[in-house]
Design a protein around this motif. Structure first.
Motif, mmCIF file in Angstrom:
data_model
loop_
_atom_site.group_PDB
_atom_site.id
_atom_site.type_symbol
_atom_site.label_atom_id
_atom_site.label_comp_id
_atom_site.label_asym_id
_atom_site.label_seq_id
_atom_site.Cartn_x
_atom_site.Cartn_y
_atom_site.Cartn_z
ATOM 1 N N VAL A 172 16.737 0.013 -2.051
ATOM 2 C CA VAL A 172 15.484 -0.938 -1.160
ATOM 3 C C VAL A 172 14.334 0.028 -2.089
ATOM 4 C CG1 VAL A 172 14.809 -2.658 -0.347
ATOM 5 C CG2 VAL A 172 16.441 -2.170 0.813
ATOM 6 N N SER A 173 13.109 -1.407 -3.027
ATOM 7 C CA SER A 173 11.761 -0.852 -3.590
ATOM 8 C C SER A 173 11.522 -2.224 -3.008
ATOM 9 C CB SER A 173 11.771 -0.955 -4.731
ATOM 10 O OG SER A 173 12.866 -0.056 -5.585
ATOM 11 N N TYR A 174 9.936 -1.103 -1.524
ATOM 12 C CA TYR A 174 9.217 -2.048 -1.121
ATOM 13 C C TYR A 174 7.866 -2.121 -1.927
ATOM 14 C CZ TYR A 174 12.622 -0.760 2.898
ATOM 15 O OH TYR A 174 13.905 -1.242 2.936
ATOM 16 N N ARG A 175 6.663 -3.379 -1.544
ATOM 17 C CA ARG A 175 5.970 -3.338 -2.317
ATOM 18 C C ARG A 175 4.402 -4.222 -1.434
ATOM 19 N NH1 ARG A 175 7.786 -5.708 -8.035
ATOM 20 N NH2 ARG A 175 9.508 -3.719 -9.169
ATOM 21 N N LEU A 176 4.275 -2.863 -0.676
ATOM 22 C CA LEU A 176 3.073 -3.711 0.200
ATOM 23 C C LEU A 176 1.819 -3.361 -0.641
ATOM 24 C CD1 LEU A 176 3.803 -0.484 2.169
ATOM 25 C CD2 LEU A 176 4.363 -2.667 2.528
ATOM 26 N N PRO A 177 1.090 -4.472 0.182
ATOM 27 C CA PRO A 177 -0.327 -4.578 -0.517
ATOM 28 C C PRO A 177 -1.414 -3.038 -0.333
ATOM 29 C CG PRO A 177 0.174 -6.080 1.178
ATOM 30 C CD PRO A 177 1.308 -4.917 1.510
ATOM 31 N N PRO A 178 -2.230 -3.337 -1.630
ATOM 32 C CA PRO A 178 -3.173 -1.856 -1.029
ATOM 33 C C PRO A 178 -4.210 -0.949 -0.151
ATOM 34 C CG PRO A 178 -3.030 -2.491 -3.211
ATOM 35 C CD PRO A 178 -2.463 -3.586 -2.561
ATOM 36 N N HIS A 179 -4.167 -2.410 -0.008
ATOM 37 C CA HIS A 179 -5.334 -2.946 1.662
ATOM 38 C C HIS A 179 -4.286 -1.955 3.372
ATOM 39 C CE1 HIS A 179 -3.587 -5.289 4.020
ATOM 40 N NE2 HIS A 179 -3.779 -6.044 2.619
ATOM 41 N N GLN A 180 -2.748 -2.268 3.034
ATOM 42 C CA GLN A 180 -1.900 -1.614 3.508
ATOM 43 C C GLN A 180 -1.668 -0.020 3.937
ATOM 44 O OE1 GLN A 180 1.338 -3.319 4.197
ATOM 45 N NE2 GLN A 180 1.704 -1.933 5.930
ATOM 46 N N LEU A 181 -1.711 0.345 2.594
ATOM 47 C CA LEU A 181 -1.167 1.962 2.432
ATOM 48 C C LEU A 181 -2.748 2.346 2.721
ATOM 49 C CD1 LEU A 181 0.124 1.446 -0.849
ATOM 50 C CD2 LEU A 181 1.368 2.348 1.038
ATOM 51 N N ALA A 182 -3.471 2.176 2.757
ATOM 52 C CA ALA A 182 -5.064 2.303 2.364
ATOM 53 C C ALA A 182 -5.110 3.116 4.031
ATOM 54 C CB ALA A 182 -6.315 1.782 2.160
ATOM 55 N N GLU A 183 -4.417 2.003 4.539
ATOM 56 C CA GLU A 183 -4.598 2.056 6.332
ATOM 57 C C GLU A 183 -3.832 2.928 7.189
ATOM 58 O OE1 GLU A 183 -6.176 1.611 10.356
ATOM 59 O OE2 GLU A 183 -7.208 0.859 8.504
#
Length: 222
Positions: A172-183
């Motif tokens: 499965v490939s997950y595409r999270l929002p950039p702000h969530q990865l930064a947090e």
């Protein structure tokens, strides 16, 4: 820790597509100018800090590991797929590659000058990203640097039936929002020093983002 169940699907899938992946995926010299520049900047940051080697985590067939070595950085690669590691060792016999998982790295605490996670964390379920980022933080020396790059989106995920070369895959490939990865990086103890979000282009029909981050020194963390 017990190996997370998703890793078996990732391992088997990339073992299956490894040869076609190596034939189809662009080398670092063929990347867009911004992506190439970030790799160069990361290598310079690691060389300047001089805290230890770079671990290319999710190294695949080893091209980015070799690119780092060509930029004057001591680098080695780790991948969950034994077939990918086999290809990397064959192509770059002077470099070190091993089979391993980002969820439980066989690397000592505070030993790395850099961690490179280049398009290699998007198969990790979002709830396990804190485990992965904690491993990045644990293995980095204080003052060490991280370059994280990958696909981003609005929180959606894809479950393709076929991958590189048309072979069946089960990841499965997950595409999270950039702000969530930064947090999540911040919560793991990193200081994010730069963030770049790039729009889709003629070769990629999805957004992708890169993060430069740093593990604070003991003095800064005090």
């Amino acid at each position: 820790m017990t190996e997370p169940s998703y890793l078996a699907a990732v391992r088997e899938s990339y073992d299956t597509v490894a040869d076609d992946y190596a034939a189809l995926v662009r080398s670092p010299s063929e990347l867009d100018p911004l992506s190439r520049s970030l790799l160069t900047a990361f290598a310079e940051l690691v060389r300047t800090a001089d805290r230890g080697p770079v671990a290319d985590l999710g190294c695949g067939p080893g091209r980015v590991t070799a690119h780092m070595a060509g930029l004057g950085v001591s680098a080695f690669g780790v991948d969950v797929s034994p077939k990918m590691v086999e290809l990397a060792r064959s192509a770059y016999p002077d470099l070190r590659f091993s089979v391993g998982s980002m969820t439980a790295l066989e690397i000592g605490d505070d030993t790395l000058g850099g961690v490179l996670a280049y398009y290699s964390t998007h198969h990790t379920p979002p709830e396990l990203l804190p485990v992965v980022f904690a491993e990045f933080h644990r293995t980095l020396a204080p003052g060490g640097h991280l370059l994280l790059a990958g696909h981003v989106g609005t929180g959606e995920h894809r479950r393709p039936a076929h991958g590189y070369g048309g072979h069946p895959v089960a990841y499965v490939s997950y595409r999270l929002p950039p702000h969530q990865l930064a947090e999540l990086l911040h919560q793991a103890g990193f200081t994010v020093t730069a963030q770049l979000v790039q729009e889709p282009d003629e070769k990629r029909n999805w957004k992708f983002a890169s993060f430069l981050a740093r593990k604070p020194t003991d003095e800064e963390a005090a």
